[in-house]
Write an enzyme that holds these catalytic residues in place. Structure first.
Site, short mmCIF file in Angstrom:
data_model
loop_
_atom_site.label_atom_id
_atom_site.label_comp_id
_atom_site.label_asym_id
_atom_site.label_seq_id
_atom_site.Cartn_x
_atom_site.Cartn_y
_atom_site.Cartn_z
N GLY A 81 6.63 7.42 6.70
CA GLY A 81 5.74 8.12 5.78
C GLY A 81 6.35 9.34 5.12
CG ASP A 104 6.63 3.81 -6.77
OD1 ASP A 104 5.95 4.83 -6.94
OD2 ASP A 104 6.36 2.94 -5.94
CG ASP A 107 5.55 -3.04 -4.68
OD1 ASP A 107 6.20 -4.04 -5.03
OD2 ASP A 107 6.05 -2.14 -3.98
NE ARG A 156 1.34 2.19 -6.82
CZ ARG A 156 2.53 2.75 -6.69
NH1 ARG A 156 3.59 1.97 -6.68
NH2 ARG A 156 2.66 4.04 -6.55
N GLY A 187 2.51 3.77 1.52
CA GLY A 187 3.01 3.99 2.88
C GLY A 187 3.41 5.43 3.12
NE ARG A 188 8.44 6.62 0.38
CZ ARG A 188 9.65 6.92 0.05
NH1 ARG A 188 10.19 8.01 0.51
NH2 ARG A 188 10.32 6.16 -0.76
NE ARG A 222 4.28 9.28 -6.82
CZ ARG A 222 4.64 8.02 -6.59
NH1 ARG A 222 5.81 7.57 -7.00
NH2 ARG A 222 3.83 7.19 -5.96
N GLY A 226 0.81 -1.23 0.00
CA GLY A 226 0.00 0.00 0.00
C GLY A 226 0.83 1.26 0.00
P1 AMP Z 1 9.23 1.27 -2.64
O1 AMP Z 1 10.40 0.35 -2.52
O2 AMP Z 1 9.57 2.72 -2.50
O3 AMP Z 1 8.41 1.00 -3.85
O4 AMP Z 1 8.32 0.98 -1.37
C1 AMP Z 1 7.79 -0.29 -1.02
C2 AMP Z 1 6.74 -0.13 0.05
O5 AMP Z 1 7.30 0.48 1.21
C3 AMP Z 1 5.56 0.73 -0.35
O6 AMP Z 1 4.42 0.20 0.26
C4 AMP Z 1 5.92 2.07 0.22
O7 AMP Z 1 4.79 2.87 0.45
C5 AMP Z 1 6.59 1.68 1.53
N1 AMP Z 1 7.54 2.72 1.98
C6 AMP Z 1 8.75 3.03 1.45
N2 AMP Z 1 9.33 4.03 2.12
C7 AMP Z 1 8.47 4.39 3.11
C8 AMP Z 1 8.48 5.37 4.16
N3 AMP Z 1 9.50 6.20 4.35
N4 AMP Z 1 7.40 5.43 4.96
C9 AMP Z 1 6.37 4.61 4.81
N5 AMP Z 1 6.29 3.66 3.86
C10 AMP Z 1 7.33 3.54 3.02
MG MG Z 2 6.79 1.54 -4.61
#
Ligand code: AMP
Ligand code: MG
Length: 521
Positions: free
Chosen positions: A138, A282, A272, A202, A104-105, A195, A102
């Site tokens: 986040g 991303d 994702d 996705r 996350g941020r 963005r 999901g």
């Molecule tokens: P990513 O590798 O950036 O595609 O992130 C993979 C997952 O980790 C996704 O669900 C993101 O929303 C979550 N995520 C990455 N960085 C953070 C963060 N700093 N705070 C909260 N969720 C994060």
């Molecule tokens: Mg991602």
């Protein structure tokens, strides 16, 4: 043109699908819903440092001057007609099922409809905790936000399908990151990117519904996605979904071929991070290739297996499409049709790949023997690893009549990181002889072929070390290089930014952030 705060926004995703309305951002599983409503968490002070004027014009938005409008870009103000949410999705990460992930941020604020009737999803990245933040904060740091902001725009101007970035703001807050995951956490300035894309859906949005056996939800999301984003696909039932899957596959293959054309490595091709619209999405530890190394991965987390290396991206896309097919399978009585479409990936990809290579090389058609040439060129580039961008630029200016080996070697000298040995020189000369003979078979004029090459081979690429320098400067409050890069990326096929036309400098080889990056952002 309107200000951000005076626009009337739409929220069709929210009004169509079931969501978690609690507004609670405690990390948790959210079965049965497509998203959770959540507001951005306010930051200390939102300051605008990057604004994509051309994109803003397309969105019919005025550059914000009042603090209220700037605040929207950092999550400190939410316009009345916005209904912010974080989407729920799952994914396969590094080849393994990761369950619910999901946003996350990332928080989608709303959808914006232009007078031409085009709709755009507006999403803040780094806007604070959501139920999907798991153990993270986040937030996003300036370093990673500059990278996403500049690179998504750079990819757009390179004509690679991508999400866009409207703005970059700093938050006035500090964020703690262990950049190298080596137990050295440091404070870094926080930032938020807005963005923009038709949709940020996705593969993982579909995977989660299948994994949770929420069949009706899966059907509903698939139908909605087709009707809204693939409206030309008509029909019903399995035939409609197959036509759609086939087009997702086609768009994904196009995206990968475009990555290979410009030398882009995504670095984290988890499902994702695969857009259902075939957009590059991303931006994390991505990189352009400097020296041509198909085994190069910019992601330190990916080093052990090099799963997401440059040269593996087409097979990973295929693997990811397999995951999507698996997620859509419950909508079918059997898996044969999905498997049949999946089987078309290789021929679809190679068809596009050969056409792309023909364009890079200025050929007016791709003949059988050209494919052998592509393979030999690829082998040479892999063995001797010249700078990909510079090599192809020099190729455009290769004289029509080749003199001797030494002249040809001197012509390409600038592109090599290491002096060619005798074997390398011999191979390059032989290749160029074949190539110049082949060009003579073109029916179009030589100048036309050169123009074709100029259109398909970028001259300016946003190299990691340049980004690294721009970020270091911004962290000190200096935006000169940042603005120069923002301008340069708008005309990557021109000579406008020739001051950046150079190989990666020696100092950048091992410096963190200049060559390799972690996911830590
Ligand atoms: P990513 O590798 O950036 O595609 O992130 C993979 C997952 O980790 C996704 O669900 C993101 O929303 C979550 N995520 C990455 N960085 C953070 C963060 N700093 N705070 C909260 N969720 C994060
Ligand atoms: Mg991602």
């Amino acid at each position: 043109m309107q200000s951000l705060s005076s626009k009337i926004y739409k929220n069709e995703f929210v009004s169509t699908f079931q969501g978690d309305e609690s507004g609670d951002s405690t990390p948790r599983q959210t079965p049965g819903v497509f998203y959770s409503k959540v507001l951005p968490t306010p930051v200390k002070k939102v300051s605008l440092i990057g604004w994509s004027e051309e994109l803003a014009q397309e969105l019919e938005l005025e550059k914000p001057s009042e603090q209220k409008d700037i605040d929207i870009l950092g999550g400190n103000f939410v316009a009345e007609t916005m209904a912010p949410y974080a989407a729920c999705y799952a994914g396969h990460q590094f080849g393994h099922w990761a369950g619910q992930l999901g946003d996350g941020r990332a928080i989608t604020l709303a959808e914006l409809e232009t007078t031409a009737g085009k709709t755009w999803e507006m999403q803040l990245k780094g806007a604070g905790l959501t139920p999907y933040s798991r153990r993270a904060d986040g937030r996003a740091v300036l370093r990673s936000s500059v990278r996403e902001y500049l690179m998504s725009e750079a990819m757009h101007y390179l004509r690679v399908p991508t999400t866009r970035a409207l703005s970059l703001v700093t938050t006035g807050d500090m964020v703690v990151r262990d950049m190298l995951y080596n137990g050295n956490p440091q404070e870094e300035p926080g930032a938020v990117v807005m963005r923009i894309a038709p949709s940020f859906l996705r593969f993982g949005n579909f995977e989660i519904l299948a994994a949770r056996k929420e069949l009706e939800n899966l059907r509903k999301l698939s139908d909605w996605t087709i009707n809204r984003y693939y409206p030309h696909i008509q029909g019903e039932g399995e035939a409609k979904i197959i036509a759609w899957f086939s087009e997702v596959l086609d768009r994904t293959a196009t995206m990968i071929v475009e990555w290979l054309r410009v030398g882009f490595v995504h670095g984290v091709m988890n499902t994702d991070n695969m857009s259902i619209l075939g957009l590059t999405i991303d931006y994390g530890p991505y990189s352009f290739l400097d020296n041509y190394d198909p085994k190069f991965t910019p992601n330190t987390t990916d080093l052990p297996g090099r799963r997401y290396a440059f040269g593996k991206q087409s097979s990973i896309a295929y693997w990811n499409l397999g995951c999507l097919a698996g997620a859509l399978a419950p909508l079918f009585s059997g898996t044969e049709k999905l498997a049949e479409v999946l089987d078309t990936f290789e021929s679809n990809f190679y068809g596009k790949y050969f056409t792309m290579m023909g364009n890079k090389l200025g050929l007016d058609e791709v003949k059988e023997k050209d494919i052998t040439f592509f393979t030999n060129l690829e082998k040479f580039l892999t063995s001797f690893q010249p700078d990909m961008t510079i090599f192809y630029q020099l190729l455009i200016d290769l004289p029509q009549e080749l003199k001797d080996e030494e002249t040809v070697i001197t012509h390409f000298q600038e592109s090599f990181y290491q002096e060619l040995d005798g074997n390398g020189k011999e191979k390059l000369f032989a290749l160029m002889k074949t190539y110049s003979e082949r060009l003579k078979e073109n029916t179009s004029a030589p100048e036309q072929s050169k123009e074709q090459m100029r259109q398909h081979n970028p001259r300016f690429i946003l190299r990691n070390y340049l980004l690294h320098q721009a970020i270091e400067e911004l962290e000190k409050g200096e935006n000169k290089l940042f603005l120069e890069l923002q301008e340069a990326l708008k005309a990557p096929y021109s000579r406008n930014a020739d001051k950046f036309f150079a190989k990666r400098p020696g100092w950048a080889n091992k410096k963190p952030g200049s060559s390799m990056l972690s996911c830590s952002s």
